[in-house]
Design a protein around this motif. Sequence first.
Motif, PDB file in Angstrom:
ATOM      1  N   GLY A  32      10.922  -0.846   4.913  1.00 59.99           N
ATOM      2  CA  GLY A  32      11.195  -1.554   3.794  1.00 59.99           C
ATOM      3  C   GLY A  32       9.942  -1.217   2.842  1.00 59.99           C
ATOM      4  O   GLY A  32      10.260  -0.931   1.534  1.00 59.99           O
ATOM      5  N   ASN A  33       8.681  -1.251   3.136  1.00 60.29           N
ATOM      6  CA  ASN A  33       7.732  -1.104   2.238  1.00 60.29           C
ATOM      7  C   ASN A  33       7.538   0.558   1.684  1.00 60.29           C
ATOM      8  O   ASN A  33       7.481   0.720   0.495  1.00 60.29           O
ATOM      9  CB  ASN A  33       6.363  -1.191   2.878  1.00 60.29           C
ATOM     10  N   THR A  34       7.733   1.606   2.570  1.00 60.79           N
ATOM     11  CA  THR A  34       7.712   2.928   2.098  1.00 60.79           C
ATOM     12  C   THR A  34       8.866   3.162   1.241  1.00 60.79           C
ATOM     13  O   THR A  34       8.873   3.834   0.406  1.00 60.79           O
ATOM     14  CB  THR A  34       7.865   4.025   3.447  1.00 60.79           C
ATOM     15  N   ASN A  65       2.621 -10.188   7.386  1.00 63.20           N
ATOM     16  CA  ASN A  65       2.485 -10.257   8.717  1.00 63.20           C
ATOM     17  C   ASN A  65       1.406  -9.222   9.057  1.00 63.20           C
ATOM     18  O   ASN A  65       0.783  -9.516  10.079  1.00 63.20           O
ATOM     19  CB  ASN A  65       3.955  -9.837   9.251  1.00 63.20           C
ATOM     20  N   SER A  66       1.333  -8.111   8.530  1.00 61.46           N
ATOM     21  CA  SER A  66       0.316  -7.124   9.328  1.00 61.46           C
ATOM     22  C   SER A  66      -1.211  -7.489   8.919  1.00 61.46           C
ATOM     23  O   SER A  66      -1.955  -7.104   9.514  1.00 61.46           O
ATOM     24  CB  SER A  66       0.816  -5.763   9.025  1.00 61.46           C
ATOM     25  N   ALA A  67      -1.258  -8.269   7.705  1.00 58.45           N
ATOM     26  CA  ALA A  67      -2.405  -8.742   7.427  1.00 58.45           C
ATOM     27  C   ALA A  67      -3.200  -9.611   8.329  1.00 58.45           C
ATOM     28  O   ALA A  67      -4.020  -9.806   8.885  1.00 58.45           O
ATOM     29  CB  ALA A  67      -2.420  -9.337   5.911  1.00 58.45           C
ATOM     30  N   VAL A  73      -1.635  -0.212  12.263  1.00 58.24           N
ATOM     31  CA  VAL A  73      -1.364   1.173  12.520  1.00 58.24           C
ATOM     32  C   VAL A  73       0.019   1.096  12.795  1.00 58.24           C
ATOM     33  O   VAL A  73       0.688   0.772  13.784  1.00 58.24           O
ATOM     34  CB  VAL A  73      -2.441   1.801  13.785  1.00 58.24           C
ATOM     35  N   GLY A  74       0.718   1.850  12.039  1.00 57.87           N
ATOM     36  CA  GLY A  74       2.130   2.053  12.118  1.00 57.87           C
ATOM     37  C   GLY A  74       2.514   3.503  12.214  1.00 57.87           C
ATOM     38  O   GLY A  74       2.365   4.167  13.183  1.00 57.87           O
ATOM     39  N   THR A  75       2.478   4.274  10.827  1.00 57.83           N
ATOM     40  CA  THR A  75       2.741   5.832  10.862  1.00 57.83           C
ATOM     41  C   THR A  75       1.588   6.346  11.077  1.00 57.83           C
ATOM     42  O   THR A  75       1.259   7.492  11.516  1.00 57.83           O
ATOM     43  CB  THR A  75       3.095   6.093   9.411  1.00 57.83           C
ATOM     44  N   GLY A  76       0.126   5.457  10.924  1.00 50.16           N
ATOM     45  CA  GLY A  76      -1.031   5.950  11.148  1.00 50.16           C
ATOM     46  C   GLY A  76      -1.566   6.432   9.760  1.00 50.16           C
ATOM     47  O   GLY A  76      -2.600   6.909   9.570  1.00 50.16           O
ATOM     48  N   GLY A  77      -0.944   6.598   8.706  1.00 48.18           N
ATOM     49  CA  GLY A  77      -1.296   7.101   7.686  1.00 48.18           C
ATOM     50  C   GLY A  77      -2.809   6.500   7.024  1.00 48.18           C
ATOM     51  O   GLY A  77      -3.491   7.195   6.388  1.00 48.18           O
ATOM     52  N   THR A  78      -2.439   5.161   6.703  1.00 44.63           N
ATOM     53  CA  THR A  78      -3.566   4.316   6.200  1.00 44.63           C
ATOM     54  C   THR A  78      -4.752   4.547   7.079  1.00 44.63           C
ATOM     55  O   THR A  78      -5.829   5.049   6.176  1.00 44.63           O
ATOM     56  CB  THR A  78      -3.117   3.048   6.107  1.00 44.63           C
ATOM     57  N   ILE A  79      -4.805   4.268   8.203  1.00 46.14           N
ATOM     58  CA  ILE A  79      -6.345   4.240   9.010  1.00 46.14           C
ATOM     59  C   ILE A  79      -6.876   5.699   9.104  1.00 46.14           C
ATOM     60  O   ILE A  79      -7.937   5.883   8.703  1.00 46.14           O
ATOM     61  CB  ILE A  79      -6.118   3.564  10.323  1.00 46.14           C
ATOM     62  N   ILE A 133       0.865  -1.085   0.073  1.00 43.00           N
ATOM     63  CA  ILE A 133      -0.100   0.209  -0.069  1.00 43.00           C
ATOM     64  C   ILE A 133       0.810   1.212   0.088  1.00 43.00           C
ATOM     65  O   ILE A 133       0.420   2.447  -0.586  1.00 43.00           O
ATOM     66  CB  ILE A 133      -0.746   0.018   1.279  1.00 43.00           C
ATOM     67  N   LYS A 134       2.029   1.147   0.288  1.00 43.22           N
ATOM     68  CA  LYS A 134       2.858   2.147   0.671  1.00 43.22           C
ATOM     69  C   LYS A 134       3.396   2.856  -0.715  1.00 43.22           C
ATOM     70  O   LYS A 134       3.805   4.041  -0.443  1.00 43.22           O
ATOM     71  CB  LYS A 134       4.229   1.811   1.530  1.00 43.22           C
ATOM     72  N   ASP A 135       3.289   2.286  -1.774  1.00 43.24           N
ATOM     73  CA  ASP A 135       3.458   3.215  -3.061  1.00 43.24           C
ATOM     74  C   ASP A 135       2.695   4.232  -3.321  1.00 43.24           C
ATOM     75  O   ASP A 135       3.300   5.263  -3.848  1.00 43.24           O
ATOM     76  CB  ASP A 135       3.145   1.950  -4.407  1.00 43.24           C
TER      77      ASP A 135
HETATM   78  N1  PMP Z   1       1.893  -3.128   7.533  1.00 44.70           N
HETATM   79  C1  PMP Z   1       3.060  -2.974   6.985  1.00 44.70           C
HETATM   80  C2  PMP Z   1       3.559  -4.147   6.212  1.00 44.70           C
HETATM   81  C3  PMP Z   1       3.623  -1.692   6.823  1.00 44.70           C
HETATM   82  O1  PMP Z   1       4.660  -1.615   6.014  1.00 44.70           O
HETATM   83  C4  PMP Z   1       3.236  -0.651   7.446  1.00 44.70           C
HETATM   84  C5  PMP Z   1       3.728   0.673   7.269  1.00 44.70           C
HETATM   85  N2  PMP Z   1       4.771   0.893   8.334  1.00 44.70           N
HETATM   86  C6  PMP Z   1       1.651  -0.748   7.986  1.00 44.70           C
HETATM   87  C7  PMP Z   1       1.222  -2.186   8.157  1.00 44.70           C
HETATM   88  C8  PMP Z   1       1.058   0.324   8.693  1.00 44.70           C
HETATM   89  O2  PMP Z   1       0.596   1.244   7.914  1.00 44.70           O
HETATM   90  P1  PMP Z   1       0.627   2.634   8.139  1.00 44.70           P
HETATM   91  O3  PMP Z   1       1.942   3.228   8.337  1.00 44.70           O
HETATM   92  O4  PMP Z   1      -0.076   3.625   7.075  1.00 44.70           O
HETATM   93  O5  PMP Z   1      -0.314   2.991   9.598  1.00 44.70           O
END
Ligand code: PMP
Length: 457
Positions: free
Chosen positions: A76-78, A279-281, A183-189, A46-48
């Motif tokens: 990694g993904n970003t 893994n986050s899925a 939730v990581g950076t919080g951007g998606t949610i 999704i980070k693209d």
């Molecule tokens: N899952 C994966 C695999 C990620 O790389 C990230 C980004 N850190 C997230 C979930 C969380 O997304 P976000 O940063 O938009 O909250």
Amino acid sequence: MQRRTYNNILETIGNTPLVRLNRIPKGVVAADVYAKIETTNPGNSIKDRMAVKMIEDAEKAGKLKPGGTIIEGTSGNTGMGLAIAAVVKGYKCVFTTTDKQSKEKVDALRAFGAEVIVCPTDVDPEDPRSYYSVSSRLERDTPNSWKANQYDNPSNAQAHYEQTGPEIWEQTEGKVDHLVVGVGTGGTICGVAKYLKERRPSVKAWGIDTYGSVFKKYKETGVFDKNEIYPYITEGIGEDFLPQNVDFSLIDHFEKVTDRDAAIMTGRIAREEGIFAGNSAGSAMAGLIQLADRFEKGETVVVVFHDHGTRYLGKMYNPDWMREKGFLDPKGLTARDLVVNRLKAPLATIDRNETVEKAAHILTENAYSQIPVTSDGRLMGTVNEGHLYSAIVKNPEVLKGPVEAIMQPALPFADISTSVDALAAMLTPDSPAVLVRDFKLDATYIITRWDIIKALS
Ligand code: PMP
């Protein structure tokens, strides 16, 4: 016939499928569950979306200039999204990442010509060795550079407000009731929740957090509690600080998922739904199942699958790794059996600023062979009798100094369901004990060689 080609790979980002999950929720979740599968983006995550948005906004603002260098601390993904966009647009990339990330993720970034600097995971964000600090330093020292700063850059959440949110709205014909997102950076949610709640205020956003992260407690109490911070295995979600992209007012509830439940669910998604996700899925899906009674029959739940399974082949998709971590049903005794009769006394620790003398007293009075060292309540090192003894013999003056000066790296962490065989393999002369955490009971225990010997004899 109509020509259907793209001018470059960046134009293929987005418009990802929303796919019904048929087996895992069956009999457990009354509502209809759909996964937004972001693996079809060119960087397989999704980070693209937000990587390109951050770059294009920086170009417009004049912060990123032709021939410039993009710098970022990324798991990694970003980095992958930034690296792909950098190839197309002609920028250089330097990334910092942590030694916890899959090797596959780092190799994939290098495949796009990015330079990657791997930094230690278990240090404070303010520590000069942390991947946050190293990337800030690189930005200062590199001419014509721009740091994307995904944690605080508003273009991150904005990308999801402009793309992911509207896609989910249209794909469900406006009939989405619940959004479940790691939730990581919080951007998606936050980007998606903002869009959906503007269209339909009753939409609920459920943030999935990990044990070892500060989000849930902060949401529920307003307290940023460093005691919540522990090393964990789950990748991509949870943080040890509060990114500006997390707008707590948009998230209705945080649900914590253990490393074990996330890892097991990651494999189930492939085996039961035929979807090869990361893994986050697994975390998000395990959290969704934990929340099952919040979702009514006839409602629609959308869960986001952030990235692709290939990046986890050496981990959650590797039975040896799963066994080593204690995530597969272990044969024989587990850590839980070793601590079952222990009193629920808190783990003895010592602050890094206390004296070596005090550490020596605690060890001798209690006949401990080591004691974990904390900084503001966060586990950050250990003092063991062997090293303490040689440090004092070499220079008795150290007794008056802080334990920090003589401490060893923090003890390894393991889940309470880890097999005794796996624990035994984790004990080395440098690391003669292991901390075992029961995330659900919020308890930490120390297991030493003696505990293992007792269990095996
Ligand atoms: N899952 C994966 C695999 C990620 O790389 C990230 C980004 N850190 C997230 C979930 C969380 O997304 P976000 O940063 O938009 O909250």
